[in-house]
Write an enzyme that holds these catalytic residues in place. Structure first.
Site, PDB file in Angstrom:
ATOM      1  N   HIS A 110       0.864  -1.169   0.000  1.00  0.00           N
ATOM      2  CA  HIS A 110       0.000   0.000   0.000  1.00  0.00           C
ATOM      3  C   HIS A 110       0.904   1.224   0.000  1.00  0.00           C
ATOM      4  O   HIS A 110       1.853   1.299   0.769  1.00  0.00           O
ATOM      5  CB  HIS A 110      -0.886  -0.011   1.247  1.00  0.00           C
ATOM      6  CG  HIS A 110      -2.025   0.940   1.171  1.00  0.00           C
ATOM      7  ND1 HIS A 110      -1.852   2.290   1.223  1.00  0.00           N
ATOM      8  CD2 HIS A 110      -3.360   0.736   1.039  1.00  0.00           C
ATOM      9  CE1 HIS A 110      -3.038   2.880   1.122  1.00  0.00           C
ATOM     10  NE2 HIS A 110      -3.968   1.956   1.017  1.00  0.00           N
ATOM     11  N   ARG A 169      -6.616  10.154  -0.177  1.00  0.00           N
ATOM     12  CA  ARG A 169      -6.426  10.617  -1.550  1.00  0.00           C
ATOM     13  C   ARG A 169      -7.759  10.744  -2.271  1.00  0.00           C
ATOM     14  O   ARG A 169      -7.967  11.679  -3.034  1.00  0.00           O
ATOM     15  CB  ARG A 169      -5.468   9.672  -2.291  1.00  0.00           C
ATOM     16  CG  ARG A 169      -4.004   9.945  -1.924  1.00  0.00           C
ATOM     17  CD  ARG A 169      -3.073   8.868  -2.466  1.00  0.00           C
ATOM     18  NE  ARG A 169      -3.245   7.617  -1.729  1.00  0.00           N
ATOM     19  CZ  ARG A 169      -3.262   6.419  -2.288  1.00  0.00           C
ATOM     20  NH1 ARG A 169      -3.122   6.291  -3.582  1.00  0.00           N
ATOM     21  NH2 ARG A 169      -3.433   5.342  -1.548  1.00  0.00           N
TER      22      ARG A 169
END
Ligand SMILES: Cc1cc2nc3c(=O)[nH]c(=O)nc-3n(C[C@H](O)[C@H](O)[C@H](O)COP(=O)(O)OP(=O)(O)OC[C@H]3O[C@@H](n4cnc5c(N)ncnc54)[C@H](O)[C@@H]3O)c2cc1C
Ligand code: SF4
Ligand code: SF4
Ligand code: FES
Ligand code: FES
Lengths: 266, 252, 630
Positions: free
Chosen positions: C252, C272
């Site tokens: 990740h 994000r």
């Protein structure tokens, strides 16, 4: 051995391993509440020095007894006799049950005095001294559920005390449009009482909290969000309003005994 | 920068046990769970401790640190004085298993006693419509990570073993409140059973549950007191009593 | 050693190993099919990994953008996995995900809502439309709690019917399975120990569903908890099943990097999705430099367009921060290697510039909390420091897509992260949670069907004895190796040699070193007693991690290309030839062997969902000419 000393629990001798000053808060609460009770008891029985020049002490308002000084009554309305069974009752004692009951059953004060007076518990993760505990499930504590009744009564009282504050816009001669330090004291104290009542959990519940679908009642939802915001500060309002009432009474008493002069701004 | 830290860790099981002193290295930014792990890896290979996420999300690492119920993974070592000895014990409201691990099965038993969510009979999946403002109250309670710190701190059972049978505890009062406020739940008698079966009346709203909740759920103000008020609605409300409405609302 | 007379025994129709999303969904399905079910998990009930999932669950309900459909979701999933996915799994997943989410709502889940009162959906990397059903940033918690409560509901129903809530479905928490048992080539049960007491326990059942989650603890920097030790992968291997594509691990891109004690802990992708941007130490928004050709037409190449996308998604391309995870992780890795990293070896992730503080606290409450309490950073005011962390394993047990049955072992099923194939070479965020639900349900149904057709398969005393002997072994050795230090050594090897960027030389070295650690691990001794002894627990977990690491390293060595969660420095770029092959790991009792196996060809009507020009980037001309299978 019960509680944290039960045989099944981790064997630790201390009632608490807290290292902070956990006893400070209950000690302060105890001190303040205890002093207030002593003072209030003295004042309730005094039966004098509660009125002077359109200023009336919140402890004595509404003044409903035949024993009241006439100016302190509401247009001379005195439905209650001055004596009950040959016992002279101060006008404060007749009405005291309402504000007292309101505060005694208040969710916040309950927390405060259960901790500070009952030590049940004295502080979080500090073992309480009692061996039996049934909470608010049976008499007398089941009566705490009467808070709602006192809440309604409290609203009526707030109306009276606001009326008192308005009256204090009179000059000594009874002319409207004047204002003294006493006016400010009564105004502040009655306003704080409104905040105390409006921030009450029962208020929050009745105004909207009891609904299942907020979206179906947009106005009540809006009110509920406002009351919830006030409710967040209920503890503060509880103390501020208590201080406000106590100070208003002290002020009126000092003025009534002549110790202080009530200064008029205009 | 490593420095030495003094710890007192409770070690033992249901037969006996006590606080053991240990000294261990600690680095900047570490939490209590880190130093416990260091003790485990270097000095006490069989020190029992529960944990999972190390980020305050799973509610496994509940213990008492300097007497306060907390999550070890969210307690910064730096929050204590440098030369302070930190005392670490297991939860004290539940039976001990070993070292820092307590038997929390009480909570799972209580969870099984709370009547499940009941959706409307004729609602098809995908057809549910709920407004955000209607789900928000219940969502607050669903933040619960089941750390059981509130259960552990609640004096009703912490200090009175015998109350355990009749008291569900704050974690499950928020569960009941969540369902009673759930916009679609149709089960009617949650208020009454909360009072009569799950021990809502035992709570004296002294707020320790709220004080320790790592999710900052306002357990007392937003769940317990509103539930108490809802019970008043159906059992003790003056207006309703006088209006004789009480009978009709009994079914609620 | 526990004698077979006093041994604790339980008999069930279906045994479910793992109480994460996949295990619980399987349990519900099997119970509703009328069978008795045992759920076994290493932690307390409700603490499985699933609880940590933050961002959301991907399902094409089309609540926010009604252009969405299962076809679009299917395309995104295949693209994200670089077409190495088992097409049938991706298809089933895309088709069934919405029903699984709606079903949760019927069980009491409270997702965030849209204005119309539907389930709200958010944007996530690799998903063309807002698709992730979510609850703030604690979606996994909502899902696991809902299912936990669904199980309580089933138990309450059983209580009314049988007078005992646990008559037909029971949770065995803090119990570790060490061996899956077989008789006559078919599943007969499982053997394990209670973590609390160390006592051994036997479960007899003709069907076992493995739902044990991931393998993150094999690596040094990971978002996974201690539970992620690849137990299910190893149990399946030892029971004779295959693991597919173990070389694909998802790093990740955004794990915490500071302070050291929280290194690896996840910073959810929703940061994000909600508008967080990535910058390097020079303040450059570097992701624009790293848009691969295959994604050029979907991602904005300038800041202005990327910013506009948040307001108008139909007329702008998405910001490159939302590229699939493998791309972002590699980009961050390159920036740091090029000396443009932060003081602590990460890059900056910032939401504070774009979103007002209250909105951040409302949409990303647990992120705010996590940074504030663990790193002393207020994300409404400052940037976070982030870097890649080992997060998810795409590889796993090779299964039949429709029934989740493990290939080669009758009675064995696998679902969730432990199963392979669904995500190909890279998983899209949010696809795991719905994967758990879709295939958890299918595994429960598959197991129920199998039990109805096959019936009980008693366990033999010999099988019990050998399983018991294995548990006793580490206690009977004195002065052997310490499991904690072997674990640390293994993590060092995987981190340095089998990490984000790999080479042949390093992989060969890794394989050697893993074999060495494995040999020494046979000597692990445990101090203390059996009662809740983490050292003893780790001894078993270690064995599993070693098998996983060996499978990963060996598969990675064979795959001479870079694709998704597998990057070879010596073979950069995808190779269409390798796209047609899966790596299948099996265990011969001594070591892991890998063979390549042809990927099933995608069905014609699914093939036709794609633009030919897109497929040309992944497939050989011959494949394109064939146009999929029938
Ligand atoms: C921090 C984080 C955030 C994530 N965010 C998202 C997200 O936003 N969206 C998304 O889709 N995915 C997300 N994921 C991925 C997703 O959460 C996991 O892939 C998924 O939860 C795995 O679920 P599972 O049911 O397969 O297994 P898990 O939830 O990992 O459960 C495994 C279970 O198996 C048990 N078990 C293991 N070994 C044994 C054994 N030997 N004996 C007995 N029991 C055993 C464990 O105790 C546990 O109960 C995230 C993952 C992490 C770590
Ligand atoms: S407020 Fe009530 S439930 Fe919460 S800790 Fe106190 S007594 Fe227990
Ligand atoms: S309500 Fe708070 S303290 Fe209680 S179990 Fe849930 S998260 Fe923990
Ligand atoms: S006045 Fe305090 S709660 Fe009502
Ligand atoms: S380890 Fe999960 S809350 Fe501490």
């Amino acid at each position: 051995m019960s509680g944290v000393f039960s045989p099944t629990r981790a064997n630790i001798k201390e009632r608490t391993l807290r290292t902070d000053k956990w006893w400070l808060e209950p000690a302060i609460t105890f001190g303040v509440l205890f002093s207030f009770v002593i003072y209030a008891t003295f004042r309730a029985f005094e039966g004098a020095n509660y009125y002077k020049d359109h200023l009336i002490s919140p402890f004595y308002s509404p003044c409903l007894s035949e024993a009241c000084v006439p100016e302190a009554t509401i247009f001379g309305w005195t439905p209650v006799s001055a004596q009950i069974f040959n016992f002279a009752l101060s006008p404060a004692l007749i009405i005291l049950i309402f504000p007292l009951g309101f505060r005694m059953t208040c969710y916040y004060y309950r927390k405060a005095y259960y901790r500070a007076f009952w030590l049940s518990p004295p502080a979080c993760a500090v073992a309480e001294p009692h061996t039996k505990y049934t909470g608010e499930t049976r008499a007398p504590l089941i009566l705490q559920n009467a808070h709602r009744w006192f809440f309604y009564a409290g609203l009526v009282f707030n109306v009276f005390l606001t009326y008192d504050a308005i009256i204090s816009f009179k000059s000594v001669e009874g002319e409207w449009g004047h204002m003294s330090v006493g006016t400010v004291v009564l105004l502040v104290s009655s306003t704080l009482l409104w905040f105390y009542s409006l921030s009450c959990h029962t208020c929050r519940h009745t105004i909207g909290g009891r609904l299942k679908h907020f979206s179906a009642h947009p106005v009540r939802y809006k009110l509920w969000t406002w009351v919830s915001a006030l409710n967040h500060k209920h503890q503060q309002f509880a103390w501020y309003s208590l201080a406000g009432v106590a100070f208003a009474d002290i002020y009126v008493r000092q003025v009534a005994t002549g110790a202080w002069t009530n200064f008029y701004f205009f | 920068m490593a420095r030495k830290l003094n710890l007192r860790i409770w070690r033992g099981d249901s037969t006996d046990g006590g606080l053991k002193d240990v000294q261990v290295d600690v680095n900047e930014g570490e939490v209590v769970l880190d130093v416990i792990h260091r003790v485990q890896a270097t000095q006490m290979g069989d020190l029992a401790v529960r944990w999972n996420c190390k980020a305050g999300k799973c509610g496994s690492c509940s213990m008492e640190i300097n007497g306060k119920p907390r999550l070890a993974c969210m307690t910064q070592v730096a929050s204590f004085d440098e030369n302070e000895t930190i005392t670490i014990t297991p939860l004290r409201a539940f039976p001990i298993i070993k070292d820092l691990v307590a038997d929390v099965s009480f909570n799972y038993k209580k969870a099984m006693e709370i009547p499940a969510y009941e959706p409307p009979k004729n609602l098809a999946p995908g057809e549910a419509r709920m407004e955000q403002i209607d789900v928000e109250r219940s969502q607050e309670f669903r933040k619960c990570i089941e750390c059981f710190l509130c259960q552990n701190t609640c004096h009703v059972i912490r200090d009175h073993e015998e109350n355990k049978k009749s008291f569900a505890g704050p974690r499950f009062f928020i569960r009941i409140a969540e369902l009673d406020m759930h916009p679609l739940d149709i089960l009617k008698n949650r208020k009454r059973t909360a009072q009569e079966e799950h021990g809502l009346g035992m709570c004296n709203i002294t707020k320790c549950c709220t004080e320790v909740c790592p999710e900052h759920i306002r357990i007392t103000d937003n769940a317990i007191i509103p539930m108490k008020e809802r019970v008043v609605d159906i059992k003790y409300d003056p207006a309703r009593m006088f209006a004789g409405l009480l009978k009709r609302e009994k079914r609620n | 050693m526990t004698s077979s007379v006093t041994l604790e025994r339980h008999k069930y129709d279906v045994l479910i190993i793992g109480a994460g999303g996949a295990g619980l969904r399987a349990a519900v399905e099997a119970r509703e099919a009328g069978l008795s079910v045992a759920i076994i998990c290493k932690s307390l009930f409700g603490k499985a990994h699933t609880v940590m999932a933050e961002g959301g669950a991907a399902a094409s309900m089309g609540n926010v953008n009604d252009n969405d459909s299962w076809m679009v979701h299917f395309r995104d999933t295949m693209r994200g996995g670089k077409f190495l996915n088992h097409y049938r799994m991706a298809e089933l997943h895309a088709k069934e995900a919405p029903d699984r989410i709606w079903e949760l709502e019927m069980w009491g889940a409270l997702f965030d809502r849209t204005k119309e009162g539907k389930i709200s959906q958010r944007n996530f990397g690799g998903h063309e439309y807002p698709r992730l059903a979510h609850v703030g940033d604690r979606t996994g918690l909502e899902i696991i709690r809902t299912m936990q409560q669904k199980i309580v509901q089933l138990q309450q129903k059983d209580g009314r019917e049988f007078g005992d809530m646990e008559a037909k479905i029971k949770v065995f928490a803090e119990c570790t399975i060490t061996e899956i048992l077989k008789e006559n080539g078919k599943i007969s049960g499982a053997y394990g120990y209670w973590r609390e007491t160390g006592a051994e326990v036997l479960f007899e059942a003709p069907a076992v569903v493995i739902a044990t989650g991931g393998v993150g603890k094999t690596f040094k920097i990971t978002s996974n908890s201690w539970e992620g030790t690849g137990d299910g992968h190893a149990l399946a291997l030892k029971a004779g099943a295959n693991l597919v594509d173990m070389e694909f691990l998802q790093f990740h891109p955004t794990g915490m990097v500071w302070p050291p004690s929280v290194r690896g802990i996840l910073v959810t992708e929703s940061v994000r999705g909600e508008g967080g941007i990535l910058t390097n130490s020079e303040g450059e928004r570097f992701m624009f430099k790293y848009i691969p050709d295959v994604f050029k037409d979907k991602y904005a190449d300038n800041e202005a367009e990327a910013d506009r996308w948040y307001e108008d998604q139909d007329n702008n391309r998405r910001p490159p921060e939302l590229l699939p995870r493998d791309e972002v992780a590699r980009a961050i890795n390159s920036e740091v290697k090029a000396g443009r990293g932060t003081e602590h070896g990460g890059v900056f992730l910032d939401v504070s510039k774009r979103i007002p503080a209250e909105v951040i606290k409302k949409r990303l409450p647990s992120m705010w909390h996590q940074f504030y309490e663990l790193a002393g950073v207020d994300i409404t005011k400052e940037a976070m420091e982030v870097g890649p962390t080992c997060h998810y394993v795409m590889g796993g047990v090779e299964v039949d897509p429709d029934s989740a049955a493990a290939i080669g072992v009758p009675g064995l099923f696998a679902a969730g992260e432990v199963a392979g194939g669904m995500h190909g070479s890279n998983r899209l965020g949010g696809n795991s949670l719905t994967d758990l639900l879709v295939f958890g349900r299918r595994a429960g149904a598959g197991a129920a069907e199998y039990v109805k057709n096959n019936g009980a398969n008693p366990v033999s005393d010999a099988a019990i004895k050998s399983a018991a002997d294995r548990i006793e072994a580490p206690f009977s050795r004195a002065g052997g190796e310490n499991s904690y230090s072997l674990h640390a050594e293994l993590q060092e090897v995987t981190h340095n040699l089998v990490g984000i960027i790999r080479t042949r030389v390093e992989l060969e070295k890794a394989i050697e070193m893993i074999a060495d650690i494995r040999a020494r691990s046979k000597n692990v001794a445990v101090s203390g007693g059996r009662k809740f002894n983490p050292g003893f627990h780790l001894a078993f977990d270690l064995d599993n991690m070693l098998l996983v690491a060996e499978s990963t390293a060996k598969s990675a060595l064979l795959r001479e290309e870079s694709r998704g969660g597998h990057t070879r420095d010596d073979f950069p770029g995808m190779n269409p030839k390798w796209r047609q092959l899966n790596q299948i790991a099996s265990f011969d009792g001594d070591k892991v062997n890998i063979k390549s196996q042809a990927l099933p060809a995608i069905r014609k009507e699914l093939f036709d969902l794609f633009d030919i020009h897109e497929l040309e980037k992944y497939m050989t001309p011959e494949e394109i000419a064939k146009g999929g299978s029938n």
